[in-house]
Scaffold this motif. Structure first.
Motif, PDB file in Angstrom:
ATOM      1  N   ALA A   1     -17.845  33.049  77.418  1.00  0.00           N
ATOM      2  CA  ALA A   1     -16.789  33.771  76.701  1.00  0.00           C
ATOM      3  C   ALA A   1     -17.312  34.511  75.475  1.00  0.00           C
ATOM      4  O   ALA A   1     -16.667  34.545  74.424  1.00  0.00           O
ATOM      5  CB  ALA A   1     -15.668  32.802  76.316  1.00  0.00           C
ATOM      6  N   GLY A   2     -18.510  35.088  75.603  1.00  0.00           N
ATOM      7  CA  GLY A   2     -19.083  35.871  74.506  1.00  0.00           C
ATOM      8  C   GLY A   2     -19.512  35.040  73.307  1.00  0.00           C
ATOM      9  O   GLY A   2     -19.790  35.579  72.246  1.00  0.00           O
ATOM     10  N   ARG A   3     -19.562  33.720  73.446  1.00  0.00           N
ATOM     11  CA  ARG A   3     -19.905  32.786  72.353  1.00  0.00           C
ATOM     12  C   ARG A   3     -19.011  33.027  71.137  1.00  0.00           C
ATOM     13  O   ARG A   3     -19.486  33.060  70.005  1.00  0.00           O
ATOM     14  CB  ARG A   3     -21.369  32.918  71.934  1.00  0.00           C
ATOM     15  CG  ARG A   3     -22.370  32.478  72.985  1.00  0.00           C
ATOM     16  CD  ARG A   3     -23.759  32.278  72.403  1.00  0.00           C
ATOM     17  NE  ARG A   3     -24.718  32.019  73.451  1.00  0.00           N
ATOM     18  CZ  ARG A   3     -25.391  32.975  74.098  1.00  0.00           C
ATOM     19  NH1 ARG A   3     -25.200  34.233  73.787  1.00  0.00           N
ATOM     20  NH2 ARG A   3     -26.256  32.662  75.035  1.00  0.00           N
ATOM     21  N   GLY A   4     -17.709  33.184  71.382  1.00  0.00           N
ATOM     22  CA  GLY A   4     -16.816  33.502  70.265  1.00  0.00           C
ATOM     23  C   GLY A   4     -15.714  32.472  70.044  1.00  0.00           C
ATOM     24  O   GLY A   4     -14.766  32.736  69.312  1.00  0.00           O
ATOM     25  N   LEU A   5     -15.832  31.279  70.667  1.00  0.00           N
ATOM     26  CA  LEU A   5     -14.743  30.309  70.547  1.00  0.00           C
ATOM     27  C   LEU A   5     -14.682  29.700  69.161  1.00  0.00           C
ATOM     28  O   LEU A   5     -15.677  29.210  68.638  1.00  0.00           O
ATOM     29  CB  LEU A   5     -14.906  29.175  71.558  1.00  0.00           C
ATOM     30  CG  LEU A   5     -14.646  29.478  73.022  1.00  0.00           C
ATOM     31  CD1 LEU A   5     -14.480  28.182  73.788  1.00  0.00           C
ATOM     32  CD2 LEU A   5     -13.412  30.333  73.191  1.00  0.00           C
ATOM     33  N   LYS A   6     -13.473  29.712  68.577  1.00  0.00           N
ATOM     34  CA  LYS A   6     -13.266  29.044  67.293  1.00  0.00           C
ATOM     35  C   LYS A   6     -12.942  27.568  67.551  1.00  0.00           C
ATOM     36  O   LYS A   6     -12.652  27.182  68.676  1.00  0.00           O
ATOM     37  CB  LYS A   6     -12.130  29.730  66.541  1.00  0.00           C
ATOM     38  CG  LYS A   6     -12.483  31.167  66.160  1.00  0.00           C
ATOM     39  CD  LYS A   6     -11.365  31.794  65.369  1.00  0.00           C
ATOM     40  CE  LYS A   6     -11.606  33.273  65.149  1.00  0.00           C
ATOM     41  NZ  LYS A   6     -12.882  33.607  64.548  1.00  0.00           N
TER      42      LYS A   6
ATOM     43  N   HIS B   1     -10.511  25.300  67.118  1.00  0.00           N
ATOM     44  CA  HIS B   1      -9.347  24.692  67.783  1.00  0.00           C
ATOM     45  C   HIS B   1      -9.230  25.101  69.251  1.00  0.00           C
ATOM     46  O   HIS B   1      -8.820  24.306  70.091  1.00  0.00           O
ATOM     47  CB  HIS B   1      -8.075  25.014  66.995  1.00  0.00           C
ATOM     48  CG  HIS B   1      -8.113  24.396  65.636  1.00  0.00           C
ATOM     49  ND1 HIS B   1      -8.439  25.112  64.509  1.00  0.00           N
ATOM     50  CD2 HIS B   1      -7.954  23.117  65.235  1.00  0.00           C
ATOM     51  CE1 HIS B   1      -8.447  24.299  63.464  1.00  0.00           C
ATOM     52  NE2 HIS B   1      -8.162  23.089  63.881  1.00  0.00           N
ATOM     53  N   MET B   2      -9.610  26.340  69.529  1.00  0.00           N
ATOM     54  CA  MET B   2      -9.613  26.742  70.942  1.00  0.00           C
ATOM     55  C   MET B   2     -10.653  25.955  71.721  1.00  0.00           C
ATOM     56  O   MET B   2     -10.428  25.537  72.852  1.00  0.00           O
ATOM     57  CB  MET B   2      -9.912  28.229  71.060  1.00  0.00           C
ATOM     58  CG  MET B   2      -8.668  29.064  71.128  1.00  0.00           C
ATOM     59  SD  MET B   2      -9.101  30.772  71.190  1.00  0.00           S
ATOM     60  CE  MET B   2      -9.231  31.012  72.927  1.00  0.00           C
TER      61      MET B   2
ATOM     62  N   VAL C   1     -10.680  29.538  79.413  1.00  0.00           N
ATOM     63  CA  VAL C   1     -10.258  29.191  78.055  1.00  0.00           C
ATOM     64  C   VAL C   1      -8.761  29.439  77.881  1.00  0.00           C
ATOM     65  O   VAL C   1      -8.036  28.594  77.345  1.00  0.00           O
ATOM     66  CB  VAL C   1     -11.067  30.024  77.026  1.00  0.00           C
ATOM     67  CG1 VAL C   1     -10.463  29.915  75.648  1.00  0.00           C
ATOM     68  CG2 VAL C   1     -12.510  29.555  76.999  1.00  0.00           C
TER      69      VAL C   1
ATOM     70  N   GLU D   1     -18.714  29.442  68.268  1.00  0.00           N
ATOM     71  CA  GLU D   1     -19.275  30.573  67.514  1.00  0.00           C
ATOM     72  C   GLU D   1     -20.489  30.186  66.674  1.00  0.00           C
ATOM     73  O   GLU D   1     -21.194  31.072  66.188  1.00  0.00           O
ATOM     74  CB  GLU D   1     -18.202  31.245  66.658  1.00  0.00           C
ATOM     75  CG  GLU D   1     -17.587  30.368  65.595  1.00  0.00           C
ATOM     76  CD  GLU D   1     -16.530  31.115  64.764  1.00  0.00           C
ATOM     77  OE1 GLU D   1     -16.294  32.305  65.023  1.00  0.00           O
ATOM     78  OE2 GLU D   1     -15.947  30.484  63.876  1.00  0.00           O
TER      79      GLU D   1
END
Lengths: 513, 59
Positions: A38-43, A45-46, A181, A263
């Motif tokens: 997923a673009g290594r962008g997970l924050k 809580h997600m 996700v 991230e």
């Protein structure tokens, strides 16, 4: 049939929403890192939501409930060990922070950074074998839940399995990890609601409730239904094994995809710290339902895979039953999508792509787009999608034909050990021991896989097993523990003996937050 | 430990485990909702997942 049209309508709305979200996510896929992480962008809580959803699949609910049905309150010890190990990882970032820092997309990718492409290829093959075997029972157990819960005729179990797999494959193909996700987030909320209402109704049902359940376990299981040390199926060996698996289990690709999608290494660690508070509940609530099924039907010889969902189908009121069904459907999908994506990613990136790179004679350097000189980013996505379909077909056939050796829970743990055992030597020591080298990695991977594989073969052919090896066939905890020790020792001994001929590659973590 | 102690212990542990689970789920669902809507908005704008992540880091 136990359910009304309102219940089915709730399920249909949920499934429709999932398919729409999956289709929307297709637009977010521009390269292989979008598709797999997923673009290594997970924050934070997600990432927590998606990790909890994956760890709480319908198959988990089924095999945890089976443990409760068969062993009473004793399996609760699993939740306690999971809490301890997740807290350790969350506090120290053990394994997860370092792997995220290296920006790998699959765990075997680390093998090429630390060791060689050959180790990555072997690790990828072993992980694929372990992963697909481990997942083999997921669809059929999920289908048994649906059939038991709805009251459908048991002869439909294979058709239900295929229908559910088709839905999962569709949205996973569309948006990869982004779909996973998005749908996991909705699944996370639905699952928690299902857990809450299911448990609340069991607690307040006149035939059930805590005291009735304690009495039923005492009647059917005796004292060993409460004491984990005295219970021969558990005992110290199982507790130790659960501790080891809890710590090393994080290298399981579907689990590791969340921290790898986070991230930063700090977020990767924090995800475990927060989700630690959920691990006991994730294990104990389904076990509690299994005990409730034993109490409700009063027959320990029933098939627990059908008993628990049948009980829920009978005691839940209209509307709540639909919510529970949607929640469990969500549980089915959240695990299958992640696992299909994880194993397909490993097959393509760590088996197919390295072979292509070897044949092309490429240098083995990581490119800007995350590829390693084998397949291009677009071709990797194409092949991951193709393998998702092939794996789903394999799972449908395997689930319909395979017979369990012990319980589903033990099957999962032993098949997982095929990979985990080698991981102790190759990943844990590779990340934390400077002397870990290529010959040690090969030996750890091969020997670690052989012990649990032997167990699976011996279980199928017990009549030809020598008497002194029978304890290993009868007690899968010993197999798990032995394979961990063998995997770790293999790296320590072989790497120590081959330091001069094969100097280890060093990895630098000094800049890591 | 005798069996009666185990029975009492499991009850306490189960209640604590359930409470922790639901509290974390409620907090994560509340806080994560904003991230999900942002992700959907980025997708509708035709942004790839990596592009959205890079933009979020710049901000």
């Amino acid at each position: 049939m136990h359910l009304s049209w309102i219940d089915y309508a709730i399920v249909l709305v949920y499934v429709g929403g999932t398919i729409i979200a999956g289709t929307l996510a297709r637009g977010a896929i521009k390269g292989i890192s979008d598709f797999l992480v997923a673009g290594r962008g997970l924050k934070t809580h997600m990432a927590v939501a998606t990790m909890v959803s994956t760890g709480l699949g319908l198959v988990t609910v089924m095999y945890m409930a089976e443990e409760g049905f068969k062993y009473g309150f004793v399996p609760f010890v699993f939740g306690i060990m999971a809490l301890i190990t997740t807290l350790i990882i969350g506090r120290t970032g053990f394994i997860v922070s370092r792997l995220r820092y290296l920006e790998v997309m699959t765990v075997p990718e680390f093998y090429e950074m630390k060791y060689t492409r050959g180790v990555r290829l072997l690790g990828g093959i072993i992980l694929t074998l372990a992963g697909t075997l481990n997942m083999g029972l997921f669809p059929i157990l999920g289908s048994k839940f649906v059939v038991g819960f709805t009251g459908l005729d048991k002869e439909y179990v294979n058709y239900v399995m295929v229908a559910m797999l088709i839905i999962v494959v569709f949205y996973t193909l569309m948006g990869g990890m982004v779909s996973v996700v998005l749908t996991d987030f909705a699944q996370f909320v639905l699952l928690a609601l299902g857990f809450f209402f299911g448990t609340y109704i069991i607690f307040n049902h006149p035939q059930l409730g805590w005291e009735n359940m304690v009495q039923a376990v005492q009647l059917h299981k005796g004292d060993i239904g409460f004491d984990p040390i005295a219970n021969p199926a558990y005992g110290i060996s199982m507790i130790l094994f659960l501790f080891c698996v809890g710590l090393v289990g994080v290298v399981w690709q579907p689990e590791m995809m969340r921290p790898l999608s986070a991230e930063s290494p700090k977020v990767a660690r924090r995800v475990f710290w927060i989700s630690a508070a959920t691990v006991m509940g994730r294990a104990m609530v389904p076990m509690f339902w299994g005990i409730a099924a034993l109490t409700y039907f009063g027959d320990p010889d029933l098939d627990p895979h059908y008993a628990m969902p049948e009980m829920l189908g009978q005691i839940l009121p209209i509307g709540i039953a639909g919510l529970m069904m949607a929640g469990m459907f969500a549980a089915f999908m959240s695990t299958h999508d992640s696992y299909l994506l994880a194993w397909s990613g490993v097959i393509v990136r760590d088996v197919v792509s390295p072979i292509k790179a070897m044949l092309a004679g490429s240098s083995g350097e990581r490119e800007e787009d995350g590829t390693w000189g084998g397949l291009s980013s677009e071709r990797e996505i194409y092949w991951v999608r193709a393998i998702v379909v092939i794996l789903a077909a394999f799972l449908a056939i395997f689930g319909a034909l395979y017979q369990l050796p012990e319980t589903a829970f033990r099957f999962m743990y032993v098949t997982g050990s095929i990979y985990f055992s080698g991981a102790v030597g190759t990943i844990v020591l590779g990340l934390y021991w400077k002397k870990a080298n290529t010959p040690g990695a090969y030996t750890a991977l091969v020997l670690g896989a052989l012990v649990p594989l032997n167990f699976l073969i011996m279980t199928e052919n017990q009549e030809s097993v020598p008497a002194f090896l029978l304890p290993l066939v009868e007690n899968s905890n010993l197999v798990g523990l032995t394979s961990f020790i063998v995997g770790g020792l293999a790296m320590l001994i072989v790497a120590s003996l081959t330091q001069r001929s094969h100097p280890p590659r060093s990895l630098d973590f000094n800049d890591m937050d | 430990m005798d069996v009666e102690t185990w029975k009492a212990l499991w009850k306490i542990i189960f209640i604590v485990a359930s409470a922790m689970f639901y509290v974390v789920v409620a907090v994560v669902a509340f806080k994560g909702f904003g991230d999900v809507t942002q992700m959907m908005r980025n997708m509708s704008a035709g942004q790839g997942a990596s592009e959205s992540a890079a933009e979020a880091k710049r901000r």
